[in-house]
Design an enzyme around this catalytic site. Structure first.
Site: not given
Ligand SMILES: [Zn+2]
Length: 708
Positions: A336, A310, A267, A307, A305, A94
């Site tokens: 996460h 998780c 963003d 990830c 999820c 930016d």
């Molecule tokens: Zn997750």
């Protein structure tokens, strides 16, 4: 040919949602996409390996922060941010515009650019369209942004329009400064929440050959419906063959709504910022780990999820980490949340390409970002509700943002010092600009029997201005005492007799008179010293209890005059200086009328007086001129490009060093459709000649050149 070679792959039926791809200097980017925020060349509490693993294709970095620390020389040394942080994919920087106008601290803005104080070393830093591009070229981002003037989306129309027009002029300068650099450059559409300004800005910016177009100045005060409407107005006017970026937005639901309206890039700090507070975005809506209902719960925080968090940790463990304030808890939730955002964008893209967007959109609208209700007893009075009761007194309430409290008038909805840190604004606008401490120092010495220097504080509120003045005088006293101790020490070392220094650098006694008709705002603020730090001082409580306060050194007296200012002003010692800081005319309409300024001008007619106010509206300035004041431009603060200083005729006749408004103001006023001061009866034109024929604008008395 643009630098990004954007290719539109599909637009969903019955929606503006679109899927596309473009190529930067480092990788191909598939849209719609979310860009994690790496303010200081790092996503907060995240390793770059984990950010890469989440599938992030573009990282956002903040020019403002990086130019202050580590400084552009570091990027020159490393050949850019990619090698510095070992990030192999794209970076968008930016321009610094948003930070300059949103962070507390003094700054000023002119046609040339912005000037502000570095929070790293307190030096003054200039940022112009050209220097912002130069910094972004050093950082070596794939996509640069033009410098824009960002104002809250709720500002008055004339403020929004002026900021928008400046943004357009700066956009042209940014394009020129980019030159032959292979880095892409995006223009930014401004215009606050005014649909016609948004449209005008979109047309003006898309007339310039940018590689993509951004929508700026949203998510700073407006409601979601307003934001969505503004987004739709702008995307309709943007060319289909360039990427579109909605800056700083938002929650998962905000992203869904904006993609539906044709936005490609986003963003936001929310995934990591809320993680720090213990909040997870999940396929079931938000889950708030501060809630005791999650203690001991087994299973992942989001069963849908995959990830690292998780697949490894239970909710009970994450809850425990949050309770224990373990930093790794923040890191794991942030990981996460970023995964969840990236996966949501990927799913949106799949549904657009498969043309199943409509059903996906409808199924997600009320699920994404739904507030956590797990285990909640419906009729229970929550902590938040109990706190809300404590936050109200009479017509006022406390609003807290970034740990700083402000007072809101619940009748008009107006917030005092709504944009800046109240104490910072009080210091910059009233205490520093009036040169209060210097003026006290140049007067007759304490105890000489001369009349004190009188400051009127019109609109006590939460006492930010009064405490800023008291704090500045106390700081000067401390500095003087240290100077004397040092001189005495030197004298002893050198075997000389002790030098007799002046008693204090603050020579003249200060009499501060605060006017307020409703003390509930100060009483309310005093109940919350954590959010109103300037009130951690004996003076405000004494003032409320006794109606006055005397400083221990005797150098200051603070008096309170209760009641309506127009009734009590004649009871006070005539002022040398006025901090004119009531609520705006929406709330305190009576104080901004021509009649009120005429009464004040009469009181100020016999000696040199300066009046400082945050307002710089054309009609307020016209009222001050019509009342007989001379009117000068004051420094900018927060989103305001400037403020106003009024001078009594005797103040104007002296060497005042102020920049008086000139012929260009008169021309602007004549074009304005709000020429008449407030409170003028229809048919009364007596004020018009007083403005047009004001000596400030005549060649004979050209006081405008009277600058130190
Ligand atoms: Zn997750």
């Amino acid at each position: 040919m643009t630098r990004l070679k954007f290719h539109l792959e599909a637009t969903a039926s019955g929606s503006r949602a679109r899927a596309g791809r473009f190529t930067t200097l480092h990788n191909e980017v598939l849209t719609p996409t979310f860009m994690p925020v790496g303010t200081h060349a790092a996503v907060r509490a995240q390793r770059r390996e984990d950010v890469l693993e989440s599938g992030a294709q573009v990282l956002l970095a903040n020019t403002y922060h990086l130019m202050l620390r580590p400084g552009t020389a570091m990027f020159d040394q490393f050949g850019g941010i990619h090698r510095f942080m070992n990030w192999p994919r794209s970076v968008l920087t930016d321009s610094g515009g948003y930070q300059i106008f949103s962070l507390p601290g003094s700054r000023s803005i002119s046609e040339e650019g912005a000037q502000f104080k570095s929070y790293v070393d307190h030096t003054r830093v200039r940022l112009s369209p050209e220097s912002s591009i130069a910094a972004q070229r050093s950082i070596g981002s794939d996509i640069m942004m033009v410098l824009d003037q960002c104002v809250p989306s709720t500002v008055a129309r004339d403020v929004a329009q002026a900021a928008m027009e400046l943004t357009h002029r700066w956009a042209l300068r940014s394009l020129a400064a980019r030159g032959e650099s292979p880095q892409a450059l995006f223009g930014i559409v401004q215009g606050a929440s005014y649909p016609d300004l948004r449209a005008a800005s979109a047309r003006a910016i898309t007339d310039m050959p940018f590689d993509g177009y951004a929508i700026g100045g949203l998510a700073v005060g407006e409601g979601p419906e307003e934001r969505e409407d503004c987004t739709a107005i702008v995307t309709e006017l943007l060319p289909v063959d360039r990427p579109r970026y909605l800056m700083g937005v938002g929650t998962t639901r905000d992203l869904l709504e904006a993609v539906h309206r044709g936005v490609d890039m986003f963003d936001c700090i929310l995934p990591t910022a809320l993680a720090k507070q213990g909040v997870a975005f999940t396929s079931m809506g938000r889950r708030d780990l501060r809630r005791a209902a999650y203690r001991g719960m087994e299973g992942p925080i989001d069963p849908d999820c995959d990830c690292g968090t998780c697949t490894t940790y239970s909710i009970a463990y994450l809850f425990h980490l949050q309770r224990a304030s373990e930093p790794v808890g923040w890191q794991l939730l942030g990981l996460h949340n970023i995964h969840f955002y990236m996966r949501l964008m990927a799913r949106m893209r799949e549904h657009i390409l498969a043309d199943t967007w409509q059903s996906f959109y409808r199924s997600q609208r009320d699920v994404l970002d739904a507030r956590d209700s797990y285990g909640r007893a419906p009729t229970h009075v929550t902590k938040a509700q109990r706190l809300a009761r404590k936050l109200k007194l009479g017509r006022y309430e406390v609003v807290v943002r970034d740990g700083i409290g402000r007072i809101r008038d619940t009748r008009s909805g107006e917030v005092m010092h709504s944009v800046s840190d109240p104490l910072e604004e009080a210091r910059a606008l009233y205490v520093e600009q009036s040169r209060l401490v210097e003026r006290l120092g140049s007067g007759p010495r304490l105890g000489s029997g001369e009349r004190p220097f009188v400051v009127w504080d019109v609109g006590l509120g939460a006492a930010a201005n009064a405490m800023a003045a008291i704090g500045a005088v106390e700081a000067a006293e401390r500095a003087g005492a240290e100077g004397r101790a040092e001189a005495a020490g030197r004298a002893r070392v050198e075997g000389r007799a002790e030098v007799t220094e002046p008693a204090t650098p603050v020579g003249r006694r200060l009499l501060l008179v605060s006017f307020e008709n409703d003390l509930d705002s100060l009483k309310l603020a005093l109940k919350h010293p954590a959010w109103f730090k300037h009130l951690r001082h004996a003076a405000p409580r004494r003032l409320l209890a006794d109606g006055y306060w005397l400083s221990p050194s005797g150098a200051m007296e603070w008096r309170l005059l209760r009641g309506d200012f127009r009734a009590t002003q004649t009871a006070a010692a005539p002022p040398d200086l006025i901090f004119f800081d009531p609520f705006s005319y929406r709330t305190d309409s009576d104080l901004w009328t021509l009649g009120a300024f005429r009464e004040l001008a009469k009181i100020c007619s016999t000696h040199a007086v300066e009046l400082l106010t945050y307002s710089y509206s054309t009609s307020v300035r016209a009222a001050l001129l019509a009342a007989g004041f001379f009117v000068a431009r004051g420094r900018g603060t927060g989103p305001k490009a400037e403020t106003t200083i009024a001078l009594s005729p005797l103040a104007a006749a002296g060497a005042h060093g102020r920049e008086l408004l000139g012929a260009e103001f008169l021309a602007k006023w004549q074009r304005s459709d709000a020429q008449a001061p407030l409170g003028v009866e229809p048919g009364d034109e007596s004020w018009r000649a007083a403005v047009q024929g004001h000596p400030q604008f005549s060649q004979l008395v050209n006081l405008g050149k009277n600058v130190n």
